[in-house]
Design an enzyme around this catalytic site. Structure first.
Site, PDB file in Angstrom:
ATOM      1  N   GLN A 101      40.547  54.864  43.231  1.00 14.41           N
ATOM      2  CA  GLN A 101      40.314  53.634  43.968  1.00 14.41           C
ATOM      3  C   GLN A 101      39.655  52.579  43.085  1.00 14.41           C
ATOM      4  O   GLN A 101      39.586  51.414  43.467  1.00 14.41           O
ATOM      5  CB  GLN A 101      39.406  53.902  45.171  1.00 14.41           C
ATOM      6  CG  GLN A 101      40.016  54.801  46.229  1.00 14.41           C
ATOM      7  CD  GLN A 101      38.996  55.167  47.292  1.00 14.41           C
ATOM      8  OE1 GLN A 101      38.062  55.899  47.043  1.00 14.41           O
ATOM      9  NE2 GLN A 101      39.187  54.656  48.497  1.00 14.41           N
ATOM     10  N   HIS A 132      44.236  50.531  43.505  1.00 15.61           N
ATOM     11  CA  HIS A 132      43.846  49.150  43.830  1.00 15.61           C
ATOM     12  C   HIS A 132      44.002  48.212  42.640  1.00 15.61           C
ATOM     13  O   HIS A 132      43.521  47.072  42.692  1.00 15.61           O
ATOM     14  CB  HIS A 132      42.409  49.113  44.349  1.00 15.61           C
ATOM     15  CG  HIS A 132      42.234  49.853  45.639  1.00 15.61           C
ATOM     16  ND1 HIS A 132      41.006  50.238  46.130  1.00 15.61           N
ATOM     17  CD2 HIS A 132      43.141  50.291  46.553  1.00 15.61           C
ATOM     18  CE1 HIS A 132      41.150  50.883  47.278  1.00 15.61           C
ATOM     19  NE2 HIS A 132      42.448  50.926  47.539  1.00 15.61           N
ATOM     20  N   CYS A 140      50.983  37.408  36.197  1.00 18.79           N
ATOM     21  CA  CYS A 140      51.556  36.134  36.583  1.00 18.79           C
ATOM     22  C   CYS A 140      52.296  36.290  37.907  1.00 18.79           C
ATOM     23  O   CYS A 140      53.111  37.203  38.066  1.00 18.79           O
ATOM     24  CB  CYS A 140      52.506  35.616  35.506  1.00 18.79           C
ATOM     25  SG  CYS A 140      53.381  34.105  35.979  1.00 18.79           S
TER      26      CYS A 140
END
Length: 261
Positions: A101, A132, A140
């Site tokens: 995580q 995550h 981008c």
């Protein structure tokens, strides 16, 4: 036989071992936690870092994100003994994957350092899934190009708000923001690994954030031995085969040594 010895026996005999890690594995390295006593969200309004704000106010988002990045990572953080033990278990061939995580990138650093030092009979490496994302990178929003985050954060700190890619797209921290879904391919891979695991180790996580926190239950439902290593109680303690209350920087190196005996 101690709980840790039992867990080591299970790891040694397993075909597939998966580790799932949370903030508690990086806290000993000095990485601030988001919640709890003196957590990051005591100092910042988490709502200012939502995906919706990034979309409607990228300049303001990046202004605040630079400050958050300084708070989180304005220090020389290095992998600790727990990161290193998991990296070594991967190199030994005793760990299939690390599902984390955390966005600090310390598992990747530990794996790279472990490969450089060598010393194992195998040259394997555990798969690392950053559920995550990674705060040390940017992506981008137009072309999808990923880059090291430091130069981009420096540009933003110097007034380029928001920082943009050569293609003209706006850079976004390569993390899952509030209001965003976890990447489908990543969570599907994580669930597949949990289902296929013989041993599932939940390490340094409160196991309250979904959907990642459901992974230990998924592993248990398919017959895996579930071991929890965490200083505090978790909602998954009742489904675990072994619950070990000890500092992860002590427990994981000992676990690895026991597996090798």
């Amino acid at each position: 036989m101690s709980d840790l010895e039992r867990l080591a026996d299970d790891v040694r005999s397993a075909d597939t071992v998966v580790a799932f890690t949370g903030a508690g594995i990086s806290a000993p390295s000095g990485v601030p936690t988001f919640r709890g006593d003196d957590g990051v969200w005591d100092k910042f309004d988490e709502g200012q870092f939502a995906y919706g704000r990034f979309q409607r106010d990228p300049e303001g988002f990046w202004t605040d994100r630079v400050e958050l990045q300084r708070e989180m990572f304005d220090g020389d953080f290095e992998p600790n003994a727990a990161h290193e033990a998991l990296a070594a278990m991967g190199r030994d061939g005793d760990l299939e994957a690390i599902l984390t995580q955390n966005t600090d990138g310390l598992h990747g650093e530990a794996a790279a350092a472990s490969n450089e030092t060598g010393g194992a009979e195998t040259d394997e490496e555990a798969t690392i899934l950053e559920l995550h994302g990674n705060s040390q990178r940017v992506r981008c929003t137009e072309c999808g190009k990923r880059r090291d985050g430091d130069p981009i954060f420096e540009r933003a700190a110097d007034g380029e708000l928001p920082p943009t890619c050569d293609c003209g797209g706006v850079f976004k921290p390569d993390v899952v923001l509030f209001g965003e879904q976890l990447p489908g391919a990543v969570i599907q891979r994580a669930r597949s690994l949990a289902r296929d695991s013989d041993v599932f180790l939940a390490i340094g996580s409160s196991l309250v954030v979904e959907p990642a926190a459901s992974l230990p239950r998924l592993a248990a439902s398919t017959g895996a031995t579930v071991g929890i290593v965490n200083l505090e109680s978790t909602p998954c303690d009742g489904i675990a085969d072994i619950v070990y209350r000890e500092d992860v920087t002590d427990a994981l190196p000992r676990l690895r040594d026991l597996v090798l005996e």
